[in-house]
Design an enzyme around this catalytic site. Structure first.
Site, PDB file in Angstrom:
ATOM      1  N   GLU A   1      14.077 -15.646  -0.719  1.00  0.00           N
ATOM      2  CA  GLU A   1      14.370 -16.826   0.093  1.00  0.00           C
ATOM      3  C   GLU A   1      13.233 -17.837  -0.009  1.00  0.00           C
ATOM      4  OE1 GLU A   1      15.147 -15.828   4.189  1.00  0.00           O
ATOM      5  OE2 GLU A   1      16.317 -14.065   3.578  1.00  0.00           O
TER       6      GLU A   1
ATOM      7  N   ASP B   1       0.830  -1.208   0.000  1.00  0.00           N
ATOM      8  CA  ASP B   1       0.000   0.000   0.000  1.00  0.00           C
ATOM      9  C   ASP B   1       0.866   1.260   0.000  1.00  0.00           C
ATOM     10  OD1 ASP B   1      -2.743   1.199   0.404  1.00  0.00           O
ATOM     11  OD2 ASP B   1      -1.692   2.062   2.117  1.00  0.00           O
TER      12      ASP B   1
HETATM   13  C1  NOJ Z   1      -4.319   3.237  -0.881  1.00  0.00           C
HETATM   14  C2  NOJ Z   1      -5.493   2.347  -0.641  1.00  0.00           C
HETATM   15  O1  NOJ Z   1      -5.836   1.685  -1.820  1.00  0.00           O
HETATM   16  C3  NOJ Z   1      -6.589   3.240  -0.112  1.00  0.00           C
HETATM   17  O2  NOJ Z   1      -7.822   2.571  -0.042  1.00  0.00           O
HETATM   18  C4  NOJ Z   1      -6.166   3.780   1.240  1.00  0.00           C
HETATM   19  O3  NOJ Z   1      -7.129   4.704   1.699  1.00  0.00           O
HETATM   20  C5  NOJ Z   1      -4.815   4.482   1.155  1.00  0.00           C
HETATM   21  N1  NOJ Z   1      -3.851   3.750   0.370  1.00  0.00           N
HETATM   22  C6  NOJ Z   1      -4.222   4.681   2.544  1.00  0.00           C
HETATM   23  O4  NOJ Z   1      -3.819   3.446   3.088  1.00  0.00           O
END
Ligand code: NOJ
Ligand code: CA
Length: 512
Positions: free
Chosen positions: A230, A194
């Site tokens: 790994e 993310d």
């Molecule tokens: C990207 C994610 O896809 C989204 O849903 C989220 O609000 C933000 N990152 C923050 O984690």
């Protein structure tokens, strides 16, 4: 260049809260997902990517993680997650989970410890606590800093419930290595990272975006890649939003991530020149790196394609969602069908967000009281936000909850969804669901790791051939276009009259 499962995979994104509810509380869960695994297997996908499934106060739909080594109780248990991974593997489906390294929940043990420990403590040094905030803005609106009772401020690029980790602290590096191992040891096949480009911060340079793409972030992914290597065949995929292809490509160097989401294609308007440029640039960026391209039309953060493609402006921009802009949904639906055949014919992997295969439109009339997206709350209710693409799926029947479960779904479903349930679409050969299903199965047969050769059918037609002999033609002109010579029509996104391909229609041909 090794042949690995993800190079051509069709990856289905499950937003667990809204997929299927197994226990009647109105919230999707692992029991619901497990019961629907046969549906996904029959659809013909190769992998599932799940949005965060960890314990979370849900200030941002689970992207506020309270414990990276457990499962959110309303979704199930860790033991159940392990069973789910096994069951998916038995069906030949790989599992990708979401790891959120930029921030945790303010309810995480580390953040609670930091609050209690006070200024100057080692516990505070895992986050960004300062005596004076700078002027950075939160991506969800408002300031990026919140003050705690003792006077210090902490950084949160997203909601205040999502404090940012301090990636100059070796403990943070160690923690995420342990988290990756925790899940790889449980059989997880890949990690979606993310907000992958914003981990490292530079407060001193005076840049209002002194958190985007700093050089040290690449060191993080080099170490993750070493860890990954790994294990056998595990995938790292980055959520990297950059208009700049050169910077994007740096994440895909051979010792960093295997793949990254191609948001350039998602953002392109329904326009032949723009789409062609995006496709050419994408392939040109990936080819020298030996990394597979990815093709994405939707996810849990963007307005659904049927709605987007029916608007006057069909492009997508995170900073300008155009929520509620008038949309011709019939036109959008036709284009979304054609776009699906385009995306699935291109070399690389393809992502399908749950409900995309049902042709669901954005739900734009959710009553305000139900809205949960922090974008909505943080913008002072000026940005409608992302709830409209997160409404629980319609599976069967004539009225809500449409087989989603037995309880009342956490977001209300439109009455019109009785026409687009899985059950209704399975019975209709011309449905979106059957288009996706057929395309996914054909794609497996016709898949190869080679590139594409463009055919010239005029400036408003996208046409290319894969080495296997599959030709994809997409007509973006207002008038029909004559099909090139072919042996057979494999699949079309709409009716074809004779040898003429109508406007906003795509076809797959066998040309050898
Ligand atoms: C990207 C994610 O896809 C989204 O849903 C989220 O609000 C933000 N990152 C923050 O984690
Ligand atoms: Ca449930």
């Amino acid at each position: 260049m090794s042949e690995t499962w993800w190079r051509g995979a069709a990856i289905y994104q499950v937003y667990l809260r809204s997929f299927a509810d197994g226990n009647g509380d109105g919230i999707g869960d692992l029991a619901g997902l497990r019961s629907r695994l046969p549906y996904l297997s029959d659809l013909g996908i190769g992998a599932i990517w799940l949005n965060p499934w960890y314990p979370s106060p849900m200030a941002d739909g689970g992207y506020d993680v309270a414990d990276y080594r457990d499962i959110e109780p309303s979704f199930g248990t860790l033991a159940e997650a392990e069973r789910f991974i096994e069951e998916a593997h038995e069906l030949g489906i790989r599992i990708i989970i979401d790891v959120v390294p930029n921030h945790s929940s303010d309810q995480s043990a580390w953040f609670q410890e930091a609050l209690a420990a006070g200024p100057g403590s080692a516990a505070r040094n895992r986050f960004w606590f300062q005596d004076e905030p700078n002027d950075w803005k939160s991506i969800f609106g408002g300031p990026a800093w919140t003050q705690v009772p003792d006077g210090q401020w902490y950084l949160h690029l997203f909601a205040p419930e999502q404090p940012d980790f301090n990636w100059t602290n070796p403990e943070v590096h160690q923690e995420f290595h342990d988290v990756l191992r925790f899940w790889f040891d449980r059989g997880v096949d890949g990690i979606r990272i993310d907000s992958a480009a914003v981990l490292v911060k530079d407060f001193d340079g005076g840049d209002p975006e002194g958190y985007t793409d700093l050089p040290e972030v690449h060191d993080v992914y080099r170490s993750w890649r070493r860890l990954c290597d790994e294990y056998d065949e595990r995938l790292l995929i980055g959520e990297v939003w950059f208009p700049d292809q050169e910077r994007f490509a740096r994440y895909l160097r051979p010792d960093e991530l295997h793949t990254a989401f191609n948001f350039d294609f998602l953002g392109s308007p329904w326009d032949p020149a723009a789409l062609r440029t995006s496709i050419e640039q994408t392939l040109a960026t990936h080819q020298p790196l030996g990394a597979p391209a990815t093709w994405v039309l939707s996810n849990h953060d963007v307005v659904r394609p049927v709605t987007r493609y029916g608007r006057a402006d069909t492009s997508w921009d995170n900073g300008n969602r155009r929520d509620g802009a008038p949309s011709d949904l019939e036109l959008g639906y036709r284009r979304a069908r054609a776009a699906a055949l385009l995306a699935m014919a291109l070399p690389g992997s393809v992502y399908i967000y749950q409900g995309e295969e049902l042709g669901l439109a954005e739900v734009e009339d959710i009553p305000d009281a139900f809205r949960e997206d922090p974008m909505w709350h943080r913008s002072g209710h000026t940005v409608i936000g992302r709830d409209g693409c997160r409404v629980p799926l319609p599976w069967s029947g004539d009225e809500a909850p449409f087989g989603f479960g037995t309880g009342t779904p956490w977001l209300p479903q439109p009455e019109a969804w009785k026409k687009v349930t899985v059950e209704a679409q399975q019975a209709d050969l011309g449905s979106m669901l059957n288009l996706y299903r057929t395309a996914l199965h054909l794609r497996r047969e016709w898949l190869d790791d080679g590139g594409i050769t463009w055919l010239d059918l005029g400036p408003e037609v996208l046409a290319f051939t894969r080495e296997s002999g599959l030709t994809c033609v997409v007509n973006l002109a207002a008038d029909p276009v004559r099909l090139p010579p072919h042996e057979a029509v494999l699949l079309a996104s709409g009716p074809i009259e004779g040898d003429e391909l109508p406007s906003d229609t795509a076809v797959w041909l066998r040309t050898t």
